[in-house]
Enzyme design. Structure first.
Site, PDB file in Angstrom:
ATOM      1  CB  VAL A  98      22.379  70.982  -3.627  1.00 41.01           C
ATOM      2  CG1 VAL A  98      23.393  70.541  -4.639  1.00 41.01           C
ATOM      3  CG2 VAL A  98      22.268  72.486  -3.602  1.00 41.01           C
ATOM      4  CB  CYS A  99      20.492  65.872  -5.203  1.00 40.52           C
ATOM      5  SG  CYS A  99      19.690  66.020  -6.801  1.00 40.52           S
ATOM      6  CB  ALA A 100      24.199  63.720  -7.860  1.00 39.02           C
ATOM      7  CB  THR A 155      27.022  68.582  -6.860  1.00 41.84           C
ATOM      8  OG1 THR A 155      26.723  67.208  -7.073  1.00 41.84           O
ATOM      9  CG2 THR A 155      26.448  69.053  -5.541  1.00 41.84           C
TER      10      THR A 155
END
Length: 190
Positions: A65-67, A93
């Site tokens: 996961v990242c932004a 996210t």
């Protein structure tokens, strides 16, 4: 070599309890809110964490996961190059929160750091304005603005951002060694 996959928000949410979630954002971004149970291993530390991630992948599926999904896709490609199967969260996210799902914050986190995208926009904008302002003194300074513009185009075309890599090295975006070691220990224990 394995093929990187992606999961949409609904798929990830329904399987969250079965997944090992690795958040590849900077520690400051991670502290500002992450998926429940996510462990923070910044993208530039993925290679160091390969043995622990490989062990975790043998016990449960990995979700990276990242932004927004770009850094997690890069991490998944790195993992795939080392024979580790992992999926990226589509939209990151940002999409997770937009769907109404909670983001957790580490206990004791007092100050949130801006997301990397926001840091890049600030730095790029400031450099462009600086180049234009100094260009009034001497036209050659306008090359600063042109260079930043060219870098942004290159970043969009390659889905890699050199400015983010540089900003990621700032102290507030870096993990302390003990933090990464404890994260790797937690990952090994899953």
């Amino acid at each position: 070599m394995t093929t990187p996959l992606s999961l949409d928000i609904g798929q990830a949410h329904s399987r969250l309890h079965d997944l090992t979630v690795i958040d590849v954002r900077t520690p400051g971004e991670y502290a500002s809110g992450h998926l429940p149970g996510a462990l923070n291993i910044p993208l530039d530390q993925i290679r160091r964490a390969l043995p622990a991630i490989e062990q975790a992948a043998s016990r449960a599926d990995i979700l990276v996961v990242c932004a927004s999904g770009a850094r997690s896709e890069n991490a998944c490609r790195t993992l795939a190059d080392h024979g580790i199967s992992a999926a990226s969260l589509t939209g990151g996210t940002g999409a997770w929160a937009a769907e109404g799902h909670d983001l957790h914050r580490p206990e004791g986190s007092v100050r949130a750091v801006w997301g990397m995208e926001r840091q890049v926009r600030l730095a790029a904008g400031a450099l462009v304005l600086t180049g234009l302002g100094l260009g009034l003194v001497h036209p050659a300074f306008q090359l600063i603005s042109a260079g930043i513009g060219g870098g942004l185009v290159f970043s969009a075309a390659t889905n890699a951002c050199g400015m983010a890599a540089v900003l990621g090295k700032l102290p507030y975006n870096r993990p302390r060694g003990a933090d990464l070691d404890s994260t790797l220990a937690a990952l090994s224990g899953r």
